[in-house]
Motif scaffolding. Sequence first.
Motif, mmCIF file in Angstrom:
data_model
loop_
_atom_site.group_PDB
_atom_site.id
_atom_site.type_symbol
_atom_site.label_atom_id
_atom_site.label_comp_id
_atom_site.label_asym_id
_atom_site.label_seq_id
_atom_site.Cartn_x
_atom_site.Cartn_y
_atom_site.Cartn_z
ATOM 1 N N LYS A 24 1.064 -1.012 -0.120
ATOM 2 C CA LYS A 24 -0.254 -0.145 0.275
ATOM 3 C C LYS A 24 0.962 0.921 -0.514
ATOM 4 O O LYS A 24 1.917 0.823 0.375
ATOM 5 N N THR A 25 0.651 2.159 -0.772
ATOM 6 C CA THR A 25 1.611 3.776 -1.543
ATOM 7 C C THR A 25 0.004 4.573 -0.444
ATOM 8 O O THR A 25 -1.272 4.588 -1.890
ATOM 9 N N THR A 26 0.181 5.671 0.019
ATOM 10 C CA THR A 26 -1.201 6.706 -0.203
ATOM 11 C C THR A 26 0.115 7.730 0.045
ATOM 12 O O THR A 26 -0.195 8.949 1.101
ATOM 13 N N TYR A 27 1.102 8.079 -1.228
ATOM 14 C CA TYR A 27 1.361 9.282 -1.129
ATOM 15 C C TYR A 27 0.952 10.669 -1.215
ATOM 16 O O TYR A 27 0.305 10.711 -2.506
ATOM 17 N N ILE A 71 11.430 -0.250 2.689
ATOM 18 C CA ILE A 71 12.786 1.039 3.173
ATOM 19 C C ILE A 71 13.701 1.241 1.227
ATOM 20 O O ILE A 71 13.674 1.960 0.551
ATOM 21 N N LYS A 72 14.070 -0.592 1.734
ATOM 22 C CA LYS A 72 14.705 -0.264 0.149
ATOM 23 C C LYS A 72 15.276 -1.753 -0.555
ATOM 24 O O LYS A 72 14.003 -2.882 0.335
ATOM 25 N N ILE A 73 15.417 -1.826 -1.318
ATOM 26 C CA ILE A 73 15.326 -3.733 -2.279
ATOM 27 C C ILE A 73 15.965 -2.934 -3.077
ATOM 28 O O ILE A 73 16.271 -2.736 -3.981
ATOM 29 N N GLU A 79 11.077 5.702 -0.911
ATOM 30 C CA GLU A 79 11.225 6.273 -0.404
ATOM 31 C C GLU A 79 10.323 7.339 -1.069
ATOM 32 O O GLU A 79 11.164 7.326 -2.626
ATOM 33 N N TYR A 80 9.088 7.945 -1.358
ATOM 34 C CA TYR A 80 8.010 8.653 -1.746
ATOM 35 C C TYR A 80 7.749 7.697 -3.733
ATOM 36 O O TYR A 80 7.286 9.011 -3.841
ATOM 37 N N LYS A 81 8.042 6.670 -3.497
ATOM 38 C CA LYS A 81 7.546 6.320 -4.667
ATOM 39 C C LYS A 81 5.987 6.015 -4.527
ATOM 40 O O LYS A 81 5.532 5.423 -3.933
ATOM 41 N N ASP A 82 5.671 6.337 -6.509
ATOM 42 C CA ASP A 82 4.575 5.486 -6.516
ATOM 43 C C ASP A 82 3.946 3.627 -6.483
ATOM 44 O O ASP A 82 5.409 3.642 -6.633
ATOM 45 N N ILE A 83 3.094 4.065 -6.326
ATOM 46 C CA ILE A 83 2.454 2.076 -6.184
ATOM 47 C C ILE A 83 3.842 1.109 -7.932
ATOM 48 O O ILE A 83 3.808 0.743 -7.913
ATOM 49 N N LYS A 84 2.968 2.553 -8.280
ATOM 50 C CA LYS A 84 3.199 2.036 -10.114
ATOM 51 C C LYS A 84 4.837 1.727 -10.071
ATOM 52 O O LYS A 84 4.720 0.331 -10.733
#
Length: 105
Positions: A24-27, A71-73, A79-84
């Motif tokens: 889930k991302t909700t930026y 946090i990282k892959i 950080e602050y990346k959208d889901i796509k």
Amino acid sequence: MHPNSPDYKIIKVTSKNPIGISLKTTYTTPKSSIFNFFSDTPDVQQYPVVCKINEETEAYEQGLRIGHKIIKINGYTLEYKDIKTVLSDIDYERRSSDFLILTIL
């Protein structure tokens, strides 16, 4: 470990197997106006959060759980990346590496 530092954890999983998670991302970018000047600003989610995980996956066995922030892959920040973008980054790393190294919080 420092007393005030976050408790990061590193998880290493085989990239050829599905991770078995939903993220889930909700930026949001708070906007200011005279009408909401005195109101609380909404929380901005900084990293993707695991909202579902298959309990029969290697990631679950390594300790990844619902609510963890990725946090990282493989050393690259999410950080602050959208889901796509996050899903594209995960797909790219799965195709180009033998392992996925997830830094979680």
